[in-house]
Design a protein around this motif. Structure first.
Motif, PDB file in Angstrom:
ATOM      1  N   THR A  66       0.827  -1.214   0.000  1.00 34.99           N
ATOM      2  CA  THR A  66       0.000   0.000   0.000  1.00 34.99           C
ATOM      3  C   THR A  66       0.858   1.259   0.000  1.00 34.99           C
ATOM      4  N   THR A  67       2.033   1.203   0.629  1.00 39.79           N
ATOM      5  CA  THR A  67       2.940   2.362   0.592  1.00 39.79           C
ATOM      6  C   THR A  67       3.360   2.660  -0.831  1.00 39.79           C
ATOM      7  N   PHE A  68       3.785   1.641  -1.564  1.00 38.78           N
ATOM      8  CA  PHE A  68       4.275   1.889  -2.916  1.00 38.78           C
ATOM      9  C   PHE A  68       3.149   2.205  -3.894  1.00 38.78           C
TER      10      PHE A  68
ATOM     11  N   GLY B  15       1.146   9.476  -6.188  1.00 35.01           N
ATOM     12  CA  GLY B  15       1.510  10.850  -5.846  1.00 35.01           C
ATOM     13  C   GLY B  15       1.440  11.181  -4.368  1.00 35.01           C
ATOM     14  N   LEU B  16       1.106  10.205  -3.535  1.00 38.00           N
ATOM     15  CA  LEU B  16       1.102  10.441  -2.095  1.00 38.00           C
ATOM     16  C   LEU B  16       2.551  10.432  -1.602  1.00 38.00           C
ATOM     17  N   SER B  17       2.760  10.906  -0.367  1.00 36.72           N
ATOM     18  CA  SER B  17       4.113  10.915   0.176  1.00 36.72           C
ATOM     19  C   SER B  17       4.168  10.101   1.461  1.00 36.72           C
ATOM     20  N   GLU B  18       5.345   9.598   1.765  1.00 39.37           N
ATOM     21  CA  GLU B  18       5.577   8.831   2.988  1.00 39.37           C
ATOM     22  C   GLU B  18       5.705   9.809   4.152  1.00 39.37           C
TER      23      GLU B  18
ATOM     24  N   TYR C 243      -6.871   3.956   3.083  1.00 40.19           N
ATOM     25  CA  TYR C 243      -7.798   5.101   3.147  1.00 40.19           C
ATOM     26  C   TYR C 243      -7.312   6.233   2.252  1.00 40.19           C
ATOM     27  N   MET C 244      -6.023   6.561   2.347  1.00 38.59           N
ATOM     28  CA  MET C 244      -5.478   7.648   1.546  1.00 38.59           C
ATOM     29  C   MET C 244      -5.530   7.331   0.049  1.00 38.59           C
ATOM     30  N   ILE C 245      -5.255   6.089  -0.293  1.00 37.99           N
ATOM     31  CA  ILE C 245      -5.338   5.667  -1.694  1.00 37.99           C
ATOM     32  C   ILE C 245      -6.768   5.820  -2.201  1.00 37.99           C
TER      33      ILE C 245
END
Length: 116
Positions: free
Chosen positions: A39-41, A47-50, A110-112
């Protein structure tokens, strides 16, 4: 609950032993690790950030290998510290690894979903 000398013993529901619980939790650790990394990748590709600075640095410097090395380091610390605990309390080690990674995977999901 029972008392053996100075230690309190708790029996788990059903016939689950602490050893069986620990094995199950290590499976949950593996699944949580995979869920968090995937999910992180996916999020990063959208375009989300860690938000975790340590993970962000590892990913920026070494990509997937850096993220996996960071996870391997966390698991190694858990495995090294595990023998320091009394046998009935050892399941806390995999639980302590799995819970944050499950929360991270849920937040990533959730963010995705918010950007898709």
């Amino acid at each position: 609950m029972c008392s053996e000398g100075a230690f309190l013993c708790q029996h788990l529901p059903g016939d689950v032993t602490p050893g069986e619980l620990e094995r199950l939790l290590w499976v949950v650790v593996a699944l949580a690790l995979i869920a968090d990394v995937v999910t992180t990748f996916v999020g990063l590709n959208l375009g989300l950030s860690e938000s975790n600075p340590a993970a962000r640095g590892a990913i920026e410097d070494h990509g997937l290998a850096g993220m996996l090395a960071l996870k391997a380091f966390a698991v190694t610390v858990g495995l090294v510290c595990r023998p320091l605990l009394e046998r009935p309390y050892r399941p806390i080690v995999p639980a302590g690894l799995a819970v944050p990674w499950l929360v991270a995977a849920a937040l990533n999901t959730y963010m995705i979903s918010a950007v898709v």
